[in-house]
Scaffold this motif. Structure first.
Motif, PDB file in Angstrom:
ATOM      1  N   SER A  26       0.830  -1.209   0.000  1.00 55.92           N
ATOM      2  CA  SER A  26       0.000   0.000   0.000  1.00 55.92           C
ATOM      3  C   SER A  26       0.860   1.254   0.000  1.00 55.92           C
ATOM      4  O   SER A  26       0.573   2.219  -0.724  1.00 55.92           O
ATOM      5  CB  SER A  26      -0.918   0.020   1.230  1.00 55.92           C
ATOM      6  N   ALA A  27       1.934   1.233   0.796  1.00 56.66           N
ATOM      7  CA  ALA A  27       2.839   2.383   0.834  1.00 56.66           C
ATOM      8  C   ALA A  27       3.469   2.584  -0.541  1.00 56.66           C
ATOM      9  O   ALA A  27       3.572   3.717  -1.032  1.00 56.66           O
ATOM     10  CB  ALA A  27       3.916   2.167   1.890  1.00 56.66           C
ATOM     11  N   GLY A  28       3.858   1.486  -1.179  1.00 58.33           N
ATOM     12  CA  GLY A  28       4.451   1.546  -2.511  1.00 58.33           C
ATOM     13  C   GLY A  28       3.482   2.127  -3.529  1.00 58.33           C
ATOM     14  O   GLY A  28       3.850   2.958  -4.357  1.00 58.33           O
ATOM     15  N   LEU A  29       2.214   1.706  -3.448  1.00 60.26           N
ATOM     16  CA  LEU A  29       1.190   2.191  -4.380  1.00 60.26           C
ATOM     17  C   LEU A  29       0.950   3.686  -4.172  1.00 60.26           C
ATOM     18  O   LEU A  29       0.813   4.442  -5.130  1.00 60.26           O
ATOM     19  CB  LEU A  29      -0.119   1.420  -4.181  1.00 60.26           C
ATOM     20  N   LEU A  30       0.907   4.098  -2.905  1.00 61.50           N
ATOM     21  CA  LEU A  30       0.706   5.513  -2.596  1.00 61.50           C
ATOM     22  C   LEU A  30       1.854   6.341  -3.150  1.00 61.50           C
ATOM     23  O   LEU A  30       1.669   7.419  -3.700  1.00 61.50           O
ATOM     24  CB  LEU A  30       0.627   5.721  -1.080  1.00 61.50           C
ATOM     25  N   PHE A  31       3.061   5.783  -2.997  1.00 66.65           N
ATOM     26  CA  PHE A  31       4.257   6.474  -3.438  1.00 66.65           C
ATOM     27  C   PHE A  31       4.265   6.593  -4.964  1.00 66.65           C
ATOM     28  O   PHE A  31       4.607   7.632  -5.519  1.00 66.65           O
ATOM     29  CB  PHE A  31       5.495   5.715  -2.946  1.00 66.65           C
ATOM     30  N   ALA A  32       3.864   5.484  -5.635  1.00 61.10           N
ATOM     31  CA  ALA A  32       3.921   5.430  -7.095  1.00 61.10           C
ATOM     32  C   ALA A  32       2.945   6.414  -7.735  1.00 61.10           C
ATOM     33  O   ALA A  32       3.256   7.059  -8.714  1.00 61.10           O
ATOM     34  CB  ALA A  32       3.657   4.014  -7.578  1.00 61.10           C
ATOM     35  N   ARG A  33       1.729   6.503  -7.201  1.00 58.55           N
ATOM     36  CA  ARG A  33       0.778   7.488  -7.751  1.00 58.55           C
ATOM     37  C   ARG A  33       0.067   8.147  -6.578  1.00 58.55           C
ATOM     38  O   ARG A  33      -0.789   7.576  -5.943  1.00 58.55           O
ATOM     39  CB  ARG A  33      -0.232   6.838  -8.690  1.00 58.55           C
ATOM     40  N   SER A  34       0.448   9.373  -6.338  1.00 61.35           N
ATOM     41  CA  SER A  34       0.002  10.059  -5.130  1.00 61.35           C
ATOM     42  C   SER A  34      -1.505  10.267  -5.104  1.00 61.35           C
ATOM     43  O   SER A  34      -2.087  10.536  -4.068  1.00 61.35           O
ATOM     44  CB  SER A  34       0.711  11.404  -5.001  1.00 61.35           C
ATOM     45  N   ALA A  35      -2.162  10.114  -6.277  1.00 66.38           N
ATOM     46  CA  ALA A  35      -3.606  10.365  -6.311  1.00 66.38           C
ATOM     47  C   ALA A  35      -4.407   9.171  -5.798  1.00 66.38           C
ATOM     48  O   ALA A  35      -5.608   9.255  -5.631  1.00 66.38           O
ATOM     49  CB  ALA A  35      -4.045  10.704  -7.726  1.00 66.38           C
TER      50      ALA A  35
END
Ligand SMILES: [Zn+2]
Length: 255
Positions: free
Chosen positions: A211-220
């Motif tokens: 989840s942290a990786g996904l948030l980081f990859a696309r901040s939206a």
């Protein structure tokens, strides 16, 4: 001889992966998994036997339907490969015995649940009931072989897994779905209290990182709901195959 056996098993496992593709597509659409035979969802033409060879057919057709040339997603052969490799790893851990059959069914069901949850954000009740039923048969088979079945431990696991996720669902106000709660109850029944603690621990760690990786990859993506079922599935897979090793490693960190 041994290597020939492994090849034959790998082909069998790829075919199981092919069947899982059918389950992943049809179960959430409430279609029968046995009938009708495989057809292209775009042009409805029946798929010929020669085009049903796992991985090979997809490559030979360059990822397109033979009739209408609609693209067949690469995910199909990838799920076949994933199933083939994971079941081969399972065989490596368990060897060929009754335990392998039960573990393989557990893992195949977890793969199916993972992709249905990713696609539709649901975990079908039918699959959870199926897991309960197979877990129950696993215990009956232990009784028949005069081995301990650990019923009480399973009840504790069921209450712990289901109860803890129910608590999270209440606290987070729906952040955890009903399907996740039921799946955790079924897995608690499989693994017992100590095993389900490990499933929880692993799924939260993996879920947190991803989840942290996904948030980081696309901040939206902050408002997007990430289904939790796949993390439970990976946690359960690791616990089923490598639980003892992980436990020993964890303890050794404190020695
Ligand atoms: Zn077609």
């Amino acid at each position: 001889m041994e290597i020939l056996l492994v090849y034959i098993m790998f082909i069998l496992f790829l075919l199981i992966g092919s069947f899982l593709n059918v389950c992943i597509y049809r179960i959430p659409r409430e279609e029968s998994i046995a009938y009708p035979p495989s057809h292209c969802p775009e042009c409805n033409s029946r798929i010929k036997a020669i085009d049903l060879i796992p991985v090979v057919s997809w490559l030979a057709l360059k990822g397109r339907c033979r009739t209408c040339e609609t693209k067949i997603p690469a995910r199909y052969p990838l799920i076949e490969m994933l199933t083939g490799i994971i079941l081969l790893l399972t065989y490596k851990v368990t060897g060929f015995n009754i335990n392998f059959i039960f573990t393989a069914i557990l893992i195949a069901t977890l793969i199916t649940i993972t992709f249905i949850d990713l696609d539709h954000k649901i975990i079908p009740d039918g699959l959870v009931i199926f897991l309960f039923a197979v877990g129950f048969m696993d215990k009956v088979s232990s009784v028949i072989q005069n081995q301990p079945a650990f019923w009480v431990n399973s009840i504790w696991g069921l209450l712990l897994g289901g109860g803890f996720f129910l608590l999270i669902a209440v606290i987070s106000n729906g952040g955890m779905g009903g399907g996740d709660i039921k799946l955790m109850a079924a897995l608690g029944f499989w693994f017992g209290w100590r095993g389900i603690l490990m499933v929880m621990f692993l799924s939260f760690i993996i879920g947190g990182f991803v989840s942290a990786g996904l948030l980081f990859a696309r901040s939206a993506g902050r408002k997007q709901m990430v289904p939790f079922g796949p993390f439970i599935a990976v946690g359960a897979y690791l616990t089923a195959l490598y639980g003892t090793g992980i436990w020993d490693w964890y303890l050794s960190c404190f020695m």
